[in-house]
Scaffold this active site. Structure first.
Site, PDB file in Angstrom:
ATOM      1  N   LYS A 175     -79.392 -37.704  73.178  1.00 28.83           N
ATOM      2  CA  LYS A 175     -78.230 -37.851  72.302  1.00 28.83           C
ATOM      3  C   LYS A 175     -77.892 -39.336  72.207  1.00 28.83           C
ATOM      4  O   LYS A 175     -77.378 -39.927  73.152  1.00 28.83           O
ATOM      5  CB  LYS A 175     -77.019 -37.091  72.845  1.00 28.83           C
ATOM      6  CG  LYS A 175     -75.895 -37.064  71.828  1.00 28.83           C
ATOM      7  CD  LYS A 175     -74.512 -36.963  72.424  1.00 28.83           C
ATOM      8  CE  LYS A 175     -73.802 -38.259  72.627  1.00 28.83           C
ATOM      9  NZ  LYS A 175     -73.540 -39.096  71.450  1.00 28.83           N
ATOM     10  N   GLU A 250     -75.308 -44.614  85.160  1.00 28.16           N
ATOM     11  CA  GLU A 250     -75.249 -46.082  85.075  1.00 28.16           C
ATOM     12  C   GLU A 250     -73.971 -46.402  84.324  1.00 28.16           C
ATOM     13  O   GLU A 250     -73.893 -46.192  83.104  1.00 28.16           O
ATOM     14  CB  GLU A 250     -76.459 -46.626  84.301  1.00 28.16           C
ATOM     15  CG  GLU A 250     -77.802 -46.299  84.918  1.00 28.16           C
ATOM     16  CD  GLU A 250     -78.115 -47.148  86.143  1.00 28.16           C
ATOM     17  OE1 GLU A 250     -77.316 -48.038  86.486  1.00 28.16           O
ATOM     18  OE2 GLU A 250     -79.153 -46.901  86.765  1.00 28.16           O
ATOM     19  N   CYS A 284     -72.832 -54.182  79.970  1.00 28.41           N
ATOM     20  CA  CYS A 284     -72.287 -53.680  81.231  1.00 28.41           C
ATOM     21  C   CYS A 284     -72.326 -54.777  82.284  1.00 28.41           C
ATOM     22  O   CYS A 284     -71.553 -54.765  83.236  1.00 28.41           O
ATOM     23  CB  CYS A 284     -73.068 -52.470  81.698  1.00 28.41           C
ATOM     24  SG  CYS A 284     -74.829 -52.768  81.692  1.00 28.41           S
ATOM     25  N   GLU A 385     -62.492 -53.019  82.798  1.00 28.91           N
ATOM     26  CA  GLU A 385     -63.581 -53.444  81.914  1.00 28.91           C
ATOM     27  C   GLU A 385     -63.040 -53.593  80.493  1.00 28.91           C
ATOM     28  O   GLU A 385     -62.464 -52.656  79.947  1.00 28.91           O
ATOM     29  CB  GLU A 385     -64.698 -52.392  81.948  1.00 28.91           C
ATOM     30  CG  GLU A 385     -65.918 -52.822  81.176  1.00 28.91           C
ATOM     31  CD  GLU A 385     -67.052 -51.797  81.242  1.00 28.91           C
ATOM     32  OE1 GLU A 385     -66.782 -50.598  81.073  1.00 28.91           O
ATOM     33  OE2 GLU A 385     -68.205 -52.216  81.458  1.00 28.91           O
TER      34      GLU A 385
HETATM   35  P1  NAD Z   1     -69.008 -44.007  76.540  1.00 26.94           P
HETATM   36  O1  NAD Z   1     -68.893 -43.554  77.940  1.00 26.94           O
HETATM   37  O2  NAD Z   1     -67.823 -43.918  75.674  1.00 26.94           O
HETATM   38  O3  NAD Z   1     -70.150 -43.174  75.798  1.00 26.94           O
HETATM   39  C1  NAD Z   1     -71.475 -43.116  76.301  1.00 26.94           C
HETATM   40  C2  NAD Z   1     -72.154 -41.888  75.715  1.00 26.94           C
HETATM   41  O4  NAD Z   1     -71.527 -40.725  76.230  1.00 26.94           O
HETATM   42  C3  NAD Z   1     -72.074 -41.779  74.197  1.00 26.94           C
HETATM   43  O5  NAD Z   1     -73.287 -41.301  73.695  1.00 26.94           O
HETATM   44  C4  NAD Z   1     -70.956 -40.767  74.008  1.00 26.94           C
HETATM   45  O6  NAD Z   1     -71.051 -40.090  72.781  1.00 26.94           O
HETATM   46  C5  NAD Z   1     -71.202 -39.838  75.183  1.00 26.94           C
HETATM   47  N1  NAD Z   1     -70.045 -39.018  75.614  1.00 26.94           N
HETATM   48  C6  NAD Z   1     -68.729 -39.274  75.447  1.00 26.94           C
HETATM   49  N2  NAD Z   1     -67.986 -38.270  75.973  1.00 26.94           N
HETATM   50  C7  NAD Z   1     -68.844 -37.371  76.490  1.00 26.94           C
HETATM   51  C8  NAD Z   1     -68.701 -36.128  77.185  1.00 26.94           C
HETATM   52  N3  NAD Z   1     -67.511 -35.594  77.444  1.00 26.94           N
HETATM   53  N4  NAD Z   1     -69.805 -35.481  77.590  1.00 26.94           N
HETATM   54  C9  NAD Z   1     -71.027 -36.009  77.375  1.00 26.94           C
HETATM   55  N5  NAD Z   1     -71.233 -37.164  76.701  1.00 26.94           N
HETATM   56  C10 NAD Z   1     -70.168 -37.846  76.275  1.00 26.94           C
HETATM   57  O7  NAD Z   1     -69.590 -45.496  76.588  1.00 26.94           O
HETATM   58  P2  NAD Z   1     -69.926 -46.479  75.375  1.00 26.94           P
HETATM   59  O8  NAD Z   1     -68.649 -46.966  74.784  1.00 26.94           O
HETATM   60  O9  NAD Z   1     -70.946 -45.880  74.476  1.00 26.94           O
HETATM   61  O10 NAD Z   1     -70.648 -47.668  76.162  1.00 26.94           O
HETATM   62  C11 NAD Z   1     -69.961 -48.642  76.847  1.00 26.94           C
HETATM   63  C12 NAD Z   1     -69.907 -48.326  78.327  1.00 26.94           C
HETATM   64  O11 NAD Z   1     -71.234 -48.162  78.827  1.00 26.94           O
HETATM   65  C13 NAD Z   1     -69.316 -49.441  79.152  1.00 26.94           C
HETATM   66  O12 NAD Z   1     -68.479 -48.907  80.131  1.00 26.94           O
HETATM   67  C14 NAD Z   1     -70.538 -50.096  79.793  1.00 26.94           C
HETATM   68  O13 NAD Z   1     -70.285 -50.806  80.973  1.00 26.94           O
HETATM   69  C15 NAD Z   1     -71.408 -48.917  80.007  1.00 26.94           C
HETATM   70  N6  NAD Z   1     -72.810 -49.331  80.150  1.00 26.94           N
HETATM   71  C16 NAD Z   1     -73.371 -49.264  81.409  1.00 26.94           C
HETATM   72  C17 NAD Z   1     -74.680 -49.679  81.598  1.00 26.94           C
HETATM   73  C18 NAD Z   1     -75.320 -49.611  82.954  1.00 26.94           C
HETATM   74  O14 NAD Z   1     -76.537 -49.567  83.022  1.00 26.94           O
HETATM   75  N7  NAD Z   1     -74.572 -49.590  84.046  1.00 26.94           N
HETATM   76  C19 NAD Z   1     -75.426 -50.142  80.511  1.00 26.94           C
HETATM   77  C20 NAD Z   1     -74.817 -50.188  79.253  1.00 26.94           C
HETATM   78  C21 NAD Z   1     -73.511 -49.758  79.092  1.00 26.94           C
END
Ligand code: NAD
Length: 497
Positions: A175, A250, A284, A385
């Site tokens: 997804k 992650e 991140c 963050e």
């Molecule tokens: P997000 O958590 O809002 O969304 C991530 C994914 O989860 C999206 O595809 C979203 O549609 C999905 N999602 C949302 N709610 C869900 C649910 N209830 N059940 C299942 N899936 C769901 O994050 P974002 O805004 O897309 O990305 C930014 C975040 O990602 C930041 O916090 C960043 O630090 C983190 N990030 C971490 C890493 C790492 O490797 N540690 C790498 C990149 C980004």
């Protein structure tokens, strides 16, 4: 005419059963419609999981090096298409071309590593305590994996997940983030063109709360690989915990760069500018806090502000631009709300702090590179963050205080220290609570063949990237072969008897 993208299930492009779609637009120019994507539901997820389940026996039966050969061919396609894919990614995500080329390159490097790993995938041979008995440990595939991705690394992150999962013999339903689906479409197209059979990789587009939840909860999904925020990560862990599913998380970060009195300040400057404003702060591993020792604080702050003000912001397709827009209006509002919080908390705004408007900026989500000075470690802008181009500068007196401040958040992803003193660098490596520590380099810039991930609220102990990713996507099987021709009892039959 905008392209109409469809879900990819069992090797076929299909619309969402509901027929609903959503638009994907360029965050630097909202007149630029990249395409429409299915707004899928649980019924689409169910079909994709069924396809992945049906494709699993044949895929797992293929010798691992044969799977590796397919991955290598996919990587060659990515190499050939790198420039075109980078341009598409800049259009849908906003980061500058140099960085989107890097994002595709990370997928290429991960693919080449995976192809090599297919000829290793080592287990262990261990001596048995009994005579005429062999013992070894081997890796086995697991089944259908669900993969849920964020938008900031539209191709690199899907590649961290899909390549090792496929090498290990699993099938998958992915997804993509709603904001960056086209890059995943292109990535999976390369896999298909390279010979990944129908049903082995399926894409279902749509909202996290709908498609993500359906994937998490599906009983035929054996594990979830999730990259995203800590808030959603907790939800994933909760559902997977109840169902005893493996999950690799992650999550977020609040990364800091320490600059000590003896640091090479020009080097530290290049590091913090790249770490804080690269990808418009939407990594991140972005440098969100700058911890500076008092002896160089004022001089270094001035250097940072002077350089931040000169950064060229604009459409990432322009090769001279250094920082693109934020990914969405929602993200811009979040960033701006943190700027207001910082002001209200008493931090001193020394540059930026507002959206960029005017010619060339009005159709996108641009924001000025922003620096706060006088930040105290407990302030929200030093704890939460922000995920935008906002740097919080914290003054400290000593090395020990710098480490204490760095460690004083709930996250623990990346960290950096600039010093010429090897003793202090080594002590920092020991004391910093983070999955990644850089010495004399910024908090960003991980290499794909090393473990990647963080401690505390940044994850749950898994590391995607490098050899450790293969541990996530496989089960260990311990094998005993008794060739003595007699019943031998471990712990009971001893050599003396
Ligand atoms: P997000 O958590 O809002 O969304 C991530 C994914 O989860 C999206 O595809 C979203 O549609 C999905 N999602 C949302 N709610 C869900 C649910 N209830 N059940 C299942 N899936 C769901 O994050 P974002 O805004 O897309 O990305 C930014 C975040 O990602 C930041 O916090 C960043 O630090 C983190 N990030 C971490 C890493 C790492 O490797 N540690 C790498 C990149 C980004």
């Amino acid at each position: 005419m905008a392209k109409e993208y469809l879900n990819f299930i069992n090797g076929k492009f299909v619309p969402a059963k509901s027929g609903k779609v959503y638009e994907n637009r360029n965050p630097a120019d909202t007149d630029d419609l990249i395409g429409t994507f299915p707004s899928s539901g649980p019924e689409d997820v169910a079909e994709a999981v069924a396809a992945a389940k049906a494709a699993y026996p044949a895929w797992r039966a293929l010798p691992v090096p044969k799977r590796g050969e397919i991955i290598r061919r996919a990587t060659e396609i990515l190499i050939r298409r790198k420039e075109e894919l980078a341009r598409l990614m800049t259009r849908e995500m906003g980061k500058v071309l140099k960085e989107t080329r890097g994002d595709v390159q990370e997928a290429i490097d991960t693919g080449l590593y995976a192809a090599g790993e297919s000829r290793r995938l080592w287990g262990k041979v261990v001596p048995s305590e009994l005579p005429n008995k062999a013992a070894f440990v081997t890796r086995q595939p697991m089944g259908v994996w669900g993969m849920i991705c964020p938008w900031n690394f539209p191709m690199a992150i899907p590649s961290w997940k899909l390549f090792p999962a496929l090498i290990c013999g699993n099938t998958a339903v992915i997804k993509p983030a709603t904001l960056t689906p086209a890059s995943v479409h292109e990535f999976v197209s390369a896999l298909t063109e390279a010979g990944v059979p129908a049903g082995v990789v399926n894409i279902v587009y749509g909202e996290g709360a709908v498609v993500g939840e359906a994937l998490l909860n599906h009983p035929d999904v054996c594990g979830i690989s999730f990259t995203g925020s800590s808030a959603v990560g907790k939800r994933i862990a909760e559902v997977c915990g109840k169902q005893l599913k493996r999950c690799s998380l992650e999550l977020g970060g609040k990364n800091a760069q320490i600059v000590l009195n003896d640091a090479d300040l020009s080097l530290a400057l290049e590091g913090v500018i790249w770490g804080a404003f690269g990808t418009t702060g939407q990594r991140c591993t972005a440098t969100s806090r700058l911890i500076v020792q008092s002896g160089v604080h004022d001089e270094f702050l001035e250097m940072v502000v002077e350089r931040a003000k000169r950064l060229k912001v604009g459409n990432g397709l322009d090769e001279t631009v250094e920082m693109g827009p934020l990914v969405s209006e929602g993200q811009r509002q979040t960033v701006h709300s943190y700027v207001e919080i910082g002001r209200a908390e008493g931090a001193r705004l020394v540059c930026g702090g507002e959206p960029l408007r005017g010619e060339g900026y009005d159709k996108g989500f641009f924001y000025k590179p922003t620096v706060f000075a006088g930040v105290k470690p407990g302030m929200r802008i030093a704890q939460e963050e922000i995920f935008g181009p906002v740097l919080s500068v914290i003054r400290v007196e000593s090395f020990d205080e710098a480490i204490e401040v760095l460690n004083g958040t709930m996250y623990g992803l990346s960290s950096s220290i600039y010093t010429r003193d090897i003793n202090l660098a080594m002590k920092a490596i020991e004391k910093i609570e983070a999955g990644i520590t850089y010495v004399n380099a910024p908090t960003i810039g991980a290499e794909c063949h090393l473990p990647f991930g963080g401690v505390k609220a940044t994850g749950n102990g898994h590391r995607e990237g490098g050899w450790t990713a293969y541990e996530i996507f496989s089960e260990l099987k311990t094998v005993y072969i008794d060739y003595s021709g007699a019943l031998q009892k471990a712990q009971i039959d001893t050599a003396e008897e």
